[in-house]
Write a protein that holds these residues in place. Sequence first.
Motif, PDB file in Angstrom:
ATOM      1  N   MET A   3       0.619  -1.331  -0.180  1.00  0.00           N
ATOM      2  CA  MET A   3       0.058   0.086  -0.190  1.00  0.00           C
ATOM      3  C   MET A   3       0.747   1.492  -0.188  1.00  0.00           C
ATOM      4  SD  MET A   3      -3.117  -0.822   2.472  1.00  0.00           S
ATOM      5  CE  MET A   3      -2.050  -1.401   3.569  1.00  0.00           C
ATOM      6  N   CYS A   4       2.435   1.216   0.903  1.00  0.00           N
ATOM      7  CA  CYS A   4       2.747   2.365   0.484  1.00  0.00           C
ATOM      8  C   CYS A   4       3.345   2.560  -0.532  1.00  0.00           C
ATOM      9  CB  CYS A   4       4.028   2.122   2.273  1.00  0.00           C
ATOM     10  SG  CYS A   4       3.528   2.513   3.643  1.00  0.00           S
ATOM     11  N   PHE A   7       0.390   4.228  -2.829  1.00  0.00           N
ATOM     12  CA  PHE A   7       0.945   5.934  -1.947  1.00  0.00           C
ATOM     13  C   PHE A   7       2.142   6.638  -2.915  1.00  0.00           C
ATOM     14  CE2 PHE A   7      -2.897   6.768   0.581  1.00  0.00           C
ATOM     15  CZ  PHE A   7      -3.841   5.237  -0.033  1.00  0.00           C
ATOM     16  N   LEU A   9       3.382   5.989  -5.353  1.00  0.00           N
ATOM     17  CA  LEU A   9       4.261   6.243  -6.644  1.00  0.00           C
ATOM     18  C   LEU A   9       3.884   7.307  -7.712  1.00  0.00           C
ATOM     19  CD1 LEU A   9       2.927   2.456  -8.404  1.00  0.00           C
ATOM     20  CD2 LEU A   9       5.363   3.811  -9.044  1.00  0.00           C
ATOM     21  N   PRO A  10       2.589   7.533  -7.407  1.00  0.00           N
ATOM     22  CA  PRO A  10       1.548   9.024  -8.362  1.00  0.00           C
ATOM     23  C   PRO A  10       3.786  10.115  -7.646  1.00  0.00           C
ATOM     24  CG  PRO A  10       0.429   7.932  -7.230  1.00  0.00           C
ATOM     25  CD  PRO A  10       1.423   7.220  -6.657  1.00  0.00           C
ATOM     26  N   PHE A  11       3.936   9.663  -6.483  1.00  0.00           N
ATOM     27  CA  PHE A  11       4.435  10.570  -6.119  1.00  0.00           C
ATOM     28  C   PHE A  11       5.648  10.458  -7.144  1.00  0.00           C
ATOM     29  CE2 PHE A  11       1.067  10.911  -3.058  1.00  0.00           C
ATOM     30  CZ  PHE A  11       0.735  12.756  -3.052  1.00  0.00           C
ATOM     31  N   GLN A  13       6.554   9.161  -9.291  1.00  0.00           N
ATOM     32  CA  GLN A  13       5.618   9.424 -11.135  1.00  0.00           C
ATOM     33  C   GLN A  13       6.453  11.156 -11.256  1.00  0.00           C
ATOM     34  OE1 GLN A  13       3.416   7.913 -14.090  1.00  0.00           O
ATOM     35  NE2 GLN A  13       5.486   9.743 -15.054  1.00  0.00           N
ATOM     36  N   MET A  14       5.780  12.146 -11.020  1.00  0.00           N
ATOM     37  CA  MET A  14       6.421  13.335 -10.371  1.00  0.00           C
ATOM     38  C   MET A  14       7.327  13.459 -10.417  1.00  0.00           C
ATOM     39  SD  MET A  14       4.753  16.514  -7.349  1.00  0.00           S
ATOM     40  CE  MET A  14       5.415  15.278  -6.495  1.00  0.00           C
ATOM     41  N   ILE A  16      10.609  11.906 -10.730  1.00  0.00           N
ATOM     42  CA  ILE A  16      11.098  11.661 -12.208  1.00  0.00           C
ATOM     43  C   ILE A  16      10.854  12.693 -12.880  1.00  0.00           C
ATOM     44  CG2 ILE A  16      11.780   9.226 -11.553  1.00  0.00           C
ATOM     45  CD1 ILE A  16       9.447   8.526 -12.945  1.00  0.00           C
ATOM     46  N   THR A  17       9.166  12.925 -13.527  1.00  0.00           N
ATOM     47  CA  THR A  17       8.616  13.317 -14.947  1.00  0.00           C
ATOM     48  C   THR A  17       8.937  15.396 -14.471  1.00  0.00           C
ATOM     49  OG1 THR A  17       6.383  12.417 -14.649  1.00  0.00           O
ATOM     50  CG2 THR A  17       6.689  14.399 -16.076  1.00  0.00           C
ATOM     51  N   PHE A  32      11.942   4.723 -15.874  1.00  0.00           N
ATOM     52  CA  PHE A  32      11.478   4.871 -15.078  1.00  0.00           C
ATOM     53  C   PHE A  32      13.003   5.205 -14.318  1.00  0.00           C
ATOM     54  CE2 PHE A  32       8.940   1.140 -16.100  1.00  0.00           C
ATOM     55  CZ  PHE A  32       7.615   1.010 -15.557  1.00  0.00           C
ATOM     56  N   MET A 228       5.424  19.458 -13.337  1.00  0.00           N
ATOM     57  CA  MET A 228       5.643  18.476 -12.534  1.00  0.00           C
ATOM     58  C   MET A 228       6.408  19.473 -11.543  1.00  0.00           C
ATOM     59  SD  MET A 228       4.054  16.098 -12.769  1.00  0.00           S
ATOM     60  CE  MET A 228       2.486  17.360 -12.847  1.00  0.00           C
ATOM     61  N   SER A 231       5.147  21.667  -9.151  1.00  0.00           N
ATOM     62  CA  SER A 231       4.037  20.756  -8.471  1.00  0.00           C
ATOM     63  C   SER A 231       5.021  20.145  -7.096  1.00  0.00           C
ATOM     64  CB  SER A 231       3.046  19.004  -8.974  1.00  0.00           C
ATOM     65  OG  SER A 231       2.408  19.839 -10.564  1.00  0.00           O
ATOM     66  N   VAL A 235       4.214  21.118  -3.342  1.00  0.00           N
ATOM     67  CA  VAL A 235       3.832  19.971  -2.194  1.00  0.00           C
ATOM     68  C   VAL A 235       5.089  20.173  -1.513  1.00  0.00           C
ATOM     69  CG1 VAL A 235       4.059  17.655  -2.056  1.00  0.00           C
ATOM     70  CG2 VAL A 235       2.668  18.657  -3.696  1.00  0.00           C
TER      71      VAL A 235
ATOM     72  N   PHE B 126      -0.103  10.635 -14.148  1.00  0.00           N
ATOM     73  CA  PHE B 126       0.231   9.770 -13.640  1.00  0.00           C
ATOM     74  C   PHE B 126      -0.511   8.673 -14.001  1.00  0.00           C
ATOM     75  CE2 PHE B 126      -1.091   5.893  -9.852  1.00  0.00           C
ATOM     76  CZ  PHE B 126       0.539   5.441 -10.908  1.00  0.00           C
ATOM     77  N   LEU B 133       2.907   5.829 -15.012  1.00  0.00           N
ATOM     78  CA  LEU B 133       3.109   5.013 -14.568  1.00  0.00           C
ATOM     79  C   LEU B 133       2.066   3.489 -14.319  1.00  0.00           C
ATOM     80  CD1 LEU B 133       5.582   6.074 -11.773  1.00  0.00           C
ATOM     81  CD2 LEU B 133       6.031   4.370 -13.837  1.00  0.00           C
TER      82      LEU B 133
END
Lengths: 260, 305
Positions: A3-4, A7, A9-11, A13-14, A16-17, A32, A228, A231, A235, B126, B133
């Motif tokens: 689960m961690c 949670f 993964l989207p960040f 992605q943020m 690396i993008t 990746f 990104m 963002s 954040v 995303f 991803l």
Amino acid sequence: MVMCACFFLPFYQMLITSLKTTEELNAYPPTFWPRVFVWGNYAAAIQYIPFMRFTLNSVILAIGVTIGAVMSNSLIAYGFARIQWAGRDLIFFIAIITIFIPFPVTIVALFDIFAKIGWVNTYFPLIVPAFFGSGMYIFLMRQFLMELPKEISEAARIDGANEAQTFLQIILPLMKPSIAVVAIFAGVACWNDFLTPLLFLNTEELYPLSIGLQFFRSEHNVAYSLLMAASAMVVFPVIVLFLAFQRFFIEGVTVGSVKG
Amino acid sequence: MTRSARRNLRNGLLFISPWIFGFLTLQVYPILYSLRMSFTEYTGFNDMVDVGLQNFTELFKDELFWKSAYNTLYYTALAVPIGVVVAIVLAIAMNQKVKEVSLYRAILYIPSILPVFALSFVWIVFLNPKFGLFNRIGGAIGLPTIDMLGDPAWTKFAIVLMAQLGAGGPALIFLAGLRGVPVEMLESAQIDGAGPVRRFFSITLPLITPVILYDVIMGLAMGLQVFTQAYIITSGSAGSGGSIGGSAGPQDSLLFYVFYLYKCAFQYSQMGYASALAWVLFIVSVVLALIVFKWAKSWVHYESE
């Protein structure tokens, strides 16, 4: 663990993008891990839009709202928690119910009202309401105040202090933890707010970050890596605030909610 | 009334006077004022023209009204139960007795305090079918590529998924609820031969029903006013040509109720009509909350102390 990962993964992605070149971003299959780290994206993001101006605006708003929330809610919560008066519990009940009234129900009327008094496109509609308290924070602070022993106030009264003196000199200094909780939540909520500035502000110089980030979308394309990067910068302060004041965040979320 | 009672009443009202003022001017008055506006035709600039119930009768014939109401209820009906389950699962994860639990707790909680406007941008990237991803990982385990934000059948689910990033907040409340379950009860059930699943459903779950009720009510309120995500995600979709708010996602699949209300009031300058929409939202919110409270009486467990 899984689960961690979900949670996080989207960040991931943020991040690396935000560090990729445009060519790498458009390459297929996507990578990746950025081949070259383009830290310059962050500097570019700051220049692409008036990032500093927007940040300053967000900070000004957050400070205004925080001051308003702390001042009003501590007064109001004191009135509900430490003074025994006829009708108190009924009015407190009404105050709690207001938490559940959806804000959008009032936006049309509020806009018209603020337009008539010339407040549209100023910071008044964003900051002034904070000075009148809000159900959630009143509840939170009241809960805290109820736990302070009655004897403290009684001792002050015997010493001849009136209500205002008792509040300012005795209780307020003891309220610091709950003040911290309300300050943090009100500040973060303001930083995160999108709808209110969208409604009431319409010139670029006044925009906070929430509205300003839209500028990364020009007519034809979206500057994804810059967006990104921006963002991430929006954040980041919230995460730092959490790490610094973890205790208050957790207290704020859980206070009274179990019994309530 | 004694002198001290009178003094207390005066002081009490004095201390809460900022709230009274705010309540009357920022909540009661606007709600009544929008009721007045809902019976008029009003652009925000002209004088209000009384049209009686016309806005309300029009509303029931308005396809977009039904569409947005449907979208919102669809979203809420998915987001609330999924949100409760995810929050409970997170709370159980946060309650594990391992050394790194405070790190996990932080990772699971932090997304819930981050700004939705920034998360919406992250979500666009995303879920991007080309470099997101989400589809890469889905592809790796054999799922087909889904353009979640481009396919009207999936868009609302994409927003439901995104809302789960905020589950860390309610999870903390559930965590406090889990900690309140008496250990002796769980232990004696274990001695009686109940496995972990049985123990959860027969002991823990009934004891945390008050928290579930709280989460359902909050989720309902949030679900009915979902706006920011839809606004940001749709005004960025390709083809809308930068005309902000021009579209509401593929086939208006992200036209949520508050989004439509916003468009009517601030893009089409139909303040009267938008006020009618606002009043319908107000009534529906109240009625739904009352229904949930009524219904809750049959399943919420209160300790009889």
